[in-house]
Design an enzyme around this catalytic site. Structure first.
Site, PDB file in Angstrom:
ATOM      1  N   LYS A   1     -40.656  22.807  71.171  1.00 43.43           N
ATOM      2  CA  LYS A   1     -39.952  24.217  71.065  1.00 43.43           C
ATOM      3  C   LYS A   1     -39.749  24.574  69.580  1.00 43.43           C
ATOM      4  O   LYS A   1     -39.798  25.680  69.234  1.00 43.43           O
ATOM      5  CB  LYS A   1     -38.649  24.062  71.867  1.00 43.43           C
ATOM      6  CG  LYS A   1     -38.045  25.171  71.823  1.00 43.43           C
ATOM      7  CD  LYS A   1     -38.602  26.137  72.996  1.00 43.43           C
ATOM      8  CE  LYS A   1     -38.068  27.639  73.079  1.00 43.43           C
ATOM      9  NZ  LYS A   1     -38.901  28.627  73.370  1.00 43.43           N
TER      10      LYS A   1
ATOM     11  N   ASN B   1     -37.111  11.840  61.568  1.00 44.08           N
ATOM     12  CA  ASN B   1     -38.054  13.152  61.746  1.00 44.08           C
ATOM     13  C   ASN B   1     -38.232  13.936  60.683  1.00 44.08           C
ATOM     14  O   ASN B   1     -37.387  13.928  59.525  1.00 44.08           O
ATOM     15  CB  ASN B   1     -36.543  14.103  62.353  1.00 44.08           C
ATOM     16  CG  ASN B   1     -37.193  15.455  62.593  1.00 44.08           C
ATOM     17  OD1 ASN B   1     -38.275  15.743  62.690  1.00 44.08           O
ATOM     18  ND2 ASN B   1     -36.292  16.379  62.981  1.00 44.08           N
ATOM     19  N   GLY B   2     -39.501  14.140  60.520  1.00 45.34           N
ATOM     20  CA  GLY B   2     -39.909  14.413  59.340  1.00 45.34           C
ATOM     21  C   GLY B   2     -41.535  13.758  58.956  1.00 45.34           C
ATOM     22  O   GLY B   2     -41.978  13.073  59.740  1.00 45.34           O
TER      23      GLY B   2
ATOM     24  N   HIS C   1     -67.768  44.019  65.887  1.00 48.31           N
ATOM     25  CA  HIS C   1     -67.858  43.441  64.347  1.00 48.31           C
ATOM     26  C   HIS C   1     -68.007  41.857  64.636  1.00 48.31           C
ATOM     27  O   HIS C   1     -67.883  41.211  63.576  1.00 48.31           O
ATOM     28  CB  HIS C   1     -67.016  43.770  63.479  1.00 48.31           C
ATOM     29  CG  HIS C   1     -66.833  45.350  63.276  1.00 48.31           C
ATOM     30  ND1 HIS C   1     -67.933  46.111  62.984  1.00 48.31           N
ATOM     31  CD2 HIS C   1     -65.576  46.069  63.499  1.00 48.31           C
ATOM     32  CE1 HIS C   1     -67.359  47.278  62.976  1.00 48.31           C
ATOM     33  NE2 HIS C   1     -66.080  47.271  63.382  1.00 48.31           N
TER      34      HIS C   1
ATOM     35  N   GLU D   1     -51.009  28.274  75.572  1.00 51.55           N
ATOM     36  CA  GLU D   1     -49.892  27.400  75.662  1.00 51.55           C
ATOM     37  C   GLU D   1     -49.579  26.758  77.172  1.00 51.55           C
ATOM     38  O   GLU D   1     -49.319  25.468  77.277  1.00 51.55           O
ATOM     39  CB  GLU D   1     -48.764  27.950  75.139  1.00 51.55           C
ATOM     40  CG  GLU D   1     -48.702  28.501  73.513  1.00 51.55           C
ATOM     41  CD  GLU D   1     -47.285  29.219  73.093  1.00 51.55           C
ATOM     42  OE1 GLU D   1     -46.537  28.735  72.327  1.00 51.55           O
ATOM     43  OE2 GLU D   1     -46.887  30.020  74.120  1.00 51.55           O
TER      44      GLU D   1
ATOM     45  N   ARG E   1     -37.685  19.035  71.350  1.00 52.63           N
ATOM     46  CA  ARG E   1     -38.335  18.945  70.023  1.00 52.63           C
ATOM     47  C   ARG E   1     -39.333  18.071  69.680  1.00 52.63           C
ATOM     48  O   ARG E   1     -39.941  17.683  68.919  1.00 52.63           O
ATOM     49  CB  ARG E   1     -37.090  18.320  69.064  1.00 52.63           C
ATOM     50  CG  ARG E   1     -35.987  19.196  69.010  1.00 52.63           C
ATOM     51  CD  ARG E   1     -34.835  18.488  68.243  1.00 52.63           C
ATOM     52  NE  ARG E   1     -35.273  18.352  66.809  1.00 52.63           N
ATOM     53  CZ  ARG E   1     -35.237  19.221  65.731  1.00 52.63           C
ATOM     54  NH1 ARG E   1     -34.345  20.320  66.292  1.00 52.63           N
ATOM     55  NH2 ARG E   1     -35.353  19.101  64.658  1.00 52.63           N
TER      56      ARG E   1
ATOM     57  N   CYS F   1     -39.162  15.790  65.595  1.00 48.14           N
ATOM     58  CA  CYS F   1     -38.793  15.009  66.787  1.00 48.14           C
ATOM     59  C   CYS F   1     -37.033  15.301  67.038  1.00 48.14           C
ATOM     60  O   CYS F   1     -36.622  16.069  66.137  1.00 48.14           O
ATOM     61  CB  CYS F   1     -38.689  13.530  66.327  1.00 48.14           C
ATOM     62  SG  CYS F   1     -40.413  13.044  65.770  1.00 48.14           S
TER      63      CYS F   1
ATOM     64  N   TRP G   1     -42.589  13.661  68.667  1.00 47.48           N
ATOM     65  CA  TRP G   1     -43.626  14.662  68.414  1.00 47.48           C
ATOM     66  C   TRP G   1     -44.548  13.957  67.441  1.00 47.48           C
ATOM     67  O   TRP G   1     -44.254  13.901  66.336  1.00 47.48           O
ATOM     68  CB  TRP G   1     -43.301  15.825  68.146  1.00 47.48           C
ATOM     69  CG  TRP G   1     -44.456  16.645  68.393  1.00 47.48           C
ATOM     70  CD1 TRP G   1     -44.920  17.357  69.583  1.00 47.48           C
ATOM     71  CD2 TRP G   1     -45.494  17.202  67.139  1.00 47.48           C
ATOM     72  NE1 TRP G   1     -46.056  18.298  69.210  1.00 47.48           N
ATOM     73  CE2 TRP G   1     -46.405  18.022  67.780  1.00 47.48           C
ATOM     74  CE3 TRP G   1     -45.522  17.060  66.013  1.00 47.48           C
ATOM     75  CZ2 TRP G   1     -47.436  18.893  67.002  1.00 47.48           C
ATOM     76  CZ3 TRP G   1     -46.476  17.468  65.198  1.00 47.48           C
ATOM     77  CH2 TRP G   1     -47.564  18.338  65.914  1.00 47.48           C
TER      78      TRP G   1
ATOM     79  N   LYS H   1     -49.927  32.828  75.225  1.00 48.36           N
ATOM     80  CA  LYS H   1     -49.237  32.266  76.454  1.00 48.36           C
ATOM     81  C   LYS H   1     -50.252  31.518  77.432  1.00 48.36           C
ATOM     82  O   LYS H   1     -50.164  30.677  77.740  1.00 48.36           O
ATOM     83  CB  LYS H   1     -48.629  33.531  77.166  1.00 48.36           C
ATOM     84  CG  LYS H   1     -47.591  34.113  76.625  1.00 48.36           C
ATOM     85  CD  LYS H   1     -46.399  33.419  76.109  1.00 48.36           C
ATOM     86  CE  LYS H   1     -46.440  33.065  74.730  1.00 48.36           C
ATOM     87  NZ  LYS H   1     -45.287  32.534  74.104  1.00 48.36           N
TER      88      LYS H   1
ATOM     89  N   GLU I   1     -50.228  37.942  71.750  1.00 48.67           N
ATOM     90  CA  GLU I   1     -49.286  37.034  72.198  1.00 48.67           C
ATOM     91  C   GLU I   1     -49.554  36.787  73.774  1.00 48.67           C
ATOM     92  O   GLU I   1     -49.717  35.608  74.142  1.00 48.67           O
ATOM     93  CB  GLU I   1     -47.970  37.795  72.535  1.00 48.67           C
ATOM     94  CG  GLU I   1     -46.896  37.344  73.094  1.00 48.67           C
ATOM     95  CD  GLU I   1     -46.373  35.953  72.318  1.00 48.67           C
ATOM     96  OE1 GLU I   1     -45.198  35.319  73.167  1.00 48.67           O
ATOM     97  OE2 GLU I   1     -46.676  35.488  71.601  1.00 48.67           O
TER      98      GLU I   1
HETATM   99  C1  BG6 Z   1     -43.621  26.592  68.242  1.00 54.57           C
HETATM  100  C2  BG6 Z   1     -43.164  27.031  69.746  1.00 54.57           C
HETATM  101  O1  BG6 Z   1     -43.394  25.366  68.229  1.00 54.57           O
HETATM  102  O2  BG6 Z   1     -42.868  27.460  67.384  1.00 54.57           O
HETATM  103  C3  BG6 Z   1     -43.698  28.450  69.999  1.00 54.57           C
HETATM  104  O3  BG6 Z   1     -44.116  26.404  70.683  1.00 54.57           O
HETATM  105  C4  BG6 Z   1     -42.823  29.375  68.785  1.00 54.57           C
HETATM  106  O4  BG6 Z   1     -43.459  29.018  71.211  1.00 54.57           O
HETATM  107  C5  BG6 Z   1     -42.927  28.948  67.406  1.00 54.57           C
HETATM  108  O5  BG6 Z   1     -43.235  30.522  69.061  1.00 54.57           O
HETATM  109  C6  BG6 Z   1     -41.971  29.497  66.278  1.00 54.57           C
HETATM  110  O6  BG6 Z   1     -40.888  29.075  66.797  1.00 54.57           O
HETATM  111  P1  BG6 Z   1     -39.390  29.938  66.324  1.00 54.57           P
HETATM  112  O7  BG6 Z   1     -38.312  29.153  67.188  1.00 54.57           O
HETATM  113  O8  BG6 Z   1     -39.338  29.884  65.012  1.00 54.57           O
HETATM  114  O9  BG6 Z   1     -39.439  31.240  66.998  1.00 54.57           O
END
Ligand code: BG6
Length: 589
Positions: A584, A99-100, A490, A474, A28, A2, A73, A471, A467
């Protein structure tokens, strides 16, 4: 994870000021938010709401010179106004944000219920404010906060405001918390960047520390030495990270376009760091690259890049698993931690454990001053610029470009490495042009209604397949799975049916013939085949041409994956900057 923010000072508009701070911390967590302030009547007033802050105002809390705020969050308890922070005690005179995760909250809650405390939410957090209330029956506010916080298990940061003493207290263990010192006003926030608009006089709280703040004074306290401690502030000369989307509809699309300038900057300005890191790898006895999410896939790409270019073996691990793999590390080991935010707790935790086993820690990170940046022995800033969209794009290609240049330098061929990065820049410029975007938009149109998309790649294209799938997941919430092309037969091929969309990365390298066989095998089972590569083939139902740039072809290849994820999100009317259930940077386990 958070975002938490607090203010005490002379500004009568503390609630609005805190709202401004929360907006800079919404990356966050953004499922609900709330602010508490001490009103003219000396009573705590609280306003909480589910959903993103957006253009909300906070004029219903009236004037106040003290306020605390939180953007959530959810970890414990659904996304409701009741579970949003701040949480109050039974008397309504204490307000707390967190936060935590308080891992032993249920045990504490049981005993508090016995003492007659009434709980209003399903959160672990609310236990904290009631425990402080319980101890305040015999102790001062300060003593009660200290006693309660030392009983919490797990990684936590709390801020609690007491309407009686008009004091704000904070304590930290694991989750980030930073103090901002002003003239007759003081601030607290989850990251230093959120404080830059107000002050540059900063103190990064250490673990097992508490502080007690009013508009005149900040008192530091060590929870280990059990006594007050002096705090040493730093004056940050960082550039304010205020960025806007400009004419782009989303930060994700802006950041995809930022990659052009970013790659040019990296190829022309990062030699010193690149040489330092290749020296570290050359002199280490075992190098391990670790990261989470997108950073994990960049770390995996590192193993292929160093093997192919520098004939050097580099190990890879997902950071959240690496914590269980550190026992073999020695003081000769090098752990390279890759991260955009530098705050991802799974990574910080793994790095701490690696360090406890004597390993040297090097950070490839985008966030100056982050916990990882301050923790590492050696640091190389990615210089990707601010990345606001939760769906990471430019931070990934920045990592790839650095790993490629470090490997080429290790092989004594840095200029050759720069040449292929410059070739990839030309290809990136071509793909960002409208006529190419139209092709990706058309592909996205054909895939928007699909429930499953499979992506294959071999060698360096395997992490690109992973990756690309990430994308798509997400940004558009479509189930996408990336896998090593050789694993197709397999098991996974059982998922391919008539019309199942299958993407294949076919750069001009040693994987081309085998990946083509995989494409044929999927086509034979009705797969709708989409080729991304240098040469078109009849087997493809759709084809996107990406010119060869040697091992740097990974960069334009993932650009196609990023844009596909973006346009699928837009077609579905979703917000790729703030996807549901994500954030993020993840600061909880
Ligand atoms: C997730 C993000 O929370 O953390 C991803 O949504 C990111 O996009 C991943 O790749 C790792 O984050 P960071 O900041 O350690 O690169």
């Amino acid at each position: 994870m958070c975002g938490i923010f607090a203010y005490t000072g002379i500004n009568q508009e503390a609630p609005s000021l805190v709202l401004g701070g929360l907006k800079n911390l919404e990356y966050r967590g953004y499922d609900s938010w709330g602010i508490a302030a001490i009103g003219k009547n000396g009573k705590l007033q609280v306003y909480k709401k589910t959903g993103k802050i957006g253009n909300s105002l906070i004029d219903n809390l009236g004037k106040s010179t003290l306020a605390i705020g939180h953007t959530r969050w959810a970890t414990h308890g659904g996304v409701t106004v009741r579970n949003a922070h701040p949480h109050l005690d039974c008397t309504g005179s204490l307000g707390l944000i967190h936060n935590g995760i308080i891992e032993n909250y249920d045990v504490l809650k049981k005993s508090l219920l016995k003492f007659g405390h009434r709980f209003n939410s399903e959160t672990d957090t609310e236990v904290a404010v009631h425990l402080i209330e319980e101890y305040q029956k015999k102790l001062s506010f300060k003593e009660a906060v200290i006693k309660a916080f030392t009983e919490f298990q797990g990684l936590n940061a709390i801020i609690v405001m007491d309407s009686k003493t008009r004091l704000i207290a904070a304590a930290k263990n694991g989750s980030p918390l930073i103090i901002g010192k002003g003239r007759q006003e003081n601030y607290l926030a989850s990251d230093a960047h959120a404080l830059l608009p107000y002050t540059r006089n900063i103190y990064f709280m250490e673990d097992s520390e508490a502080v007690f703040i009013n508009d005149k004074k900040i008192t530091g306290y060590s929870l280990i030495d059990k006594r007050e401690k002096e705090l040493h502030y730093t004056v940050l000369n960082w550039k304010s990270l205020k960025v806007d989307k400009g004419f782009y509809p989303h930060f994700m699309l802006k950041e995809i376009h930022d990659q052009l300038k970013m790659l040019e900057y990296i190829v022309n300005n990062q030699d010193e760091g690149i040489k330092k890191f290749s020296k570290l790898i050359e002199t280490s006895f075992g190098t391990y690259m670790v990261g989470c999410g997108t950073a994990a896939y960049a770390s995996l790409a590192g193993t292929y890049i160093f093997s192919k270019i520098a004939k050097f073996h580099v190990n890879f691990s997902v950071a959240s698993e690496f914590a269980y793999l550190v026992d073999f590390l020695t003081e000769k080991s090098l752990v390279i931690a890759l991260s955009q935010s530098g705050e991802t707790i799974d990574l910080i935790d793994a790095v701490r454990k690696a360090r406890n086993n004597g390993a040297r820690i090097a950070a490839l990170v985008n966030n100056l001053g982050s916990s990882l940046y301050r923790l590492a022995d050696d640091k190389l800033l990615l210089n990707a610029g601010v990345e606001k969209a939760v769906v990471s794009t430019k931070a990934f290609t920045a990592k790839l470009a650095h790993l490629i240049l470090i490997a080429y330098n290790l092989a004594g061929k840095l200029e050759e490495g720069k040449l292929i990065i410059r070739k990839s820049i030309t290809e990136v410029r071509r793909i960002l042009k409208n006529e190419y975007q139209v092709k990706i938009k058309n592909l996205a149109k054909n895939l928007t209604a699909k429930n499953h998309i499979y992506i294959i790649g071999r060698g360096v294209s395997y992490p690109i397949a992973l990756e690309t799938a990430l994308k798509i997941k997400e940004a558009s919430y479509i189930h996408a799975e990336g896998f090593a092309g050789g694993e197709l037969k397999h098991g996974v091929i059982a998922l391919v049916d008539k019309g199942t969309p299958c993407l294949a990365f076919l750069p001009e390298d040693e994987t081309y013939p085998d990946t083509t066989s995989g494409v044929m095998e999927m086509k034979a089972r009705g797969g709708y085949m989409i080729g991304i590569g240098s040469k078109n083939q009849k087997v493809f139902d759709e084809f996107l041409e990406v010119h060869d740039c040697g091992i740097a072809t990974m960069i334009p290849n993932i650009l196609v994956g990023q844009l596909l994820g973006y346009y699928l999100a837009v077609n579905k009317g979703l917000d790729p900057d703030k996807p549901r259930n994500l954030a993020k940077s993840v600061t909880v386990k």
